[in-house]
Design an enzyme around this catalytic site. Structure first.
Site, short mmCIF file in Angstrom:
data_model
loop_
_atom_site.label_atom_id
_atom_site.label_comp_id
_atom_site.label_asym_id
_atom_site.label_seq_id
_atom_site.Cartn_x
_atom_site.Cartn_y
_atom_site.Cartn_z
N ASP A 1 -9.70 -6.31 4.66
CA ASP A 1 -10.02 -6.94 3.38
C ASP A 1 -10.94 -8.14 3.57
OD1 ASP A 1 -8.83 -5.50 1.20
OD2 ASP A 1 -6.87 -6.02 2.02
N HIS A 3 0.80 -1.23 0.00
CA HIS A 3 0.00 0.00 0.00
C HIS A 3 0.83 1.28 0.00
CE1 HIS A 3 -3.58 -2.40 0.59
NE2 HIS A 3 -3.08 -2.94 1.69
N GLU A 32 -7.37 -13.14 3.67
CA GLU A 32 -8.18 -11.92 3.73
C GLU A 32 -9.29 -11.89 2.70
OE1 GLU A 32 -5.45 -8.67 3.36
OE2 GLU A 32 -4.26 -9.65 1.83
#
Length: 257
Positions: A177, A47, A151
């Protein structure tokens, strides 16, 4: 590769506490975290947009005794093998949904015969030192930590098969997630979310693997340890900094007024 104290500690049934680093890619951040008591640090590539050059610097400046782990952006050999060559002691891979994906993680991480990681020695991962090559490969294969993030709903369905893959050490819940995949965004008290988490943790324990989770505070971390999670990341750099700064500024304003 150096001995992995986190892996050794977890093998005794104890828990280990660390943190995530998302924002502050400085030469001091790992030492600051280590001085605060973090036993491992997960440096994020998924990210942040950080390049392998940023990761290389972060690996080089992590002090001995603290375990540097990198979350790569995707299950690809060129990410996984390269971060180990740069000195990472563990890799976290997001969105793991099948046993085949878990097997690719292992093959990309380990030297033959356990995997197919390309051989380069006398570089960053072995501190630019000489020595017995076979011993180096055996050490790397045994000390590295392979973390599969569960996830998605598909990952939960296949958690038992993923946990059964030799070489995978940790099943790590990606809670935001996972809640999104289940159609209940951020509803962490929802029975469906709790059931999914329990199912993943049970799969991990069944196969002698570790459960991992990122905690959002002291109470959350304590509850996760009591639930059976052993590898706990206490938040991330930007949120810890922001919360501490906001609390301090607010307190000053209240006293000044």
């Amino acid at each position: 590769m150096q001995e992995n104290p986190v892996k050794r500690k977890l093998a005794t049934g104890d828990y280990s506490l660390g943190t995530f680093v998302f924002e502050f890619n400085s030469t001091g951040i790992a030492r600051i975290a280590a001085a605060a008591g973090a036993e491992f640090i997960v440096f994020d590539m998924e990210h942040t947009g950080w390049s392998v050059e940023s990761i290389r610097m972060l690996m080089a400046t992590t002090p001995d005794g603290t375990v540097p782990i990198v979350r790569v952006p995707v299950t690809e050999y060129h990410f996984i093998a390269r971060i180990f060559d740069m000195g990472a002691m563990g890799v976290m891979v997001p969105m793991v949904e099948t046993a085949e994906q878990a097997e690719l993680i292992v093959r990309s991480s380990k030297y033959p015969p356990a995997g197919r990681r390309g051989a380069a020695f006398g570089v960053a991962h072995d501190d630019y030192q000489g020595g017995d090559i076979v011993e180096k490969m055996n050490s790397a294969n045994s000390q590295q930590q392979l973390i599969a993030q569960i996830e998605t709903a598909a990952g939960v369905e296949n958690a038992d098969a993923i946990a059964a893959v030799p070489g995978i050490d940790v099943l790590w819940i990606g809670h935001f997630d996972l809640s999104n995949s289940l159609g209940i965004p951020a509803q962490f008290d929802h029975p469906q979310f709790k059931s999914a988490v329990s199912r993943v943790l049970e799969a991990a324990h069944k196969h002698g693997k570790i459960g991992g989770f990122m905690a959002e505070g002291v109470d959350n971390a304590t509850a996760l340890i009591k639930q059976g999670f052993q590898m706990i990341a206490f938040g991330g750099d930007l949120w810890i900094y922001q919360k501490a700064l906001a609390g301090g500024l607010s307190a000053v304003r209240e006293q000044a007024e």
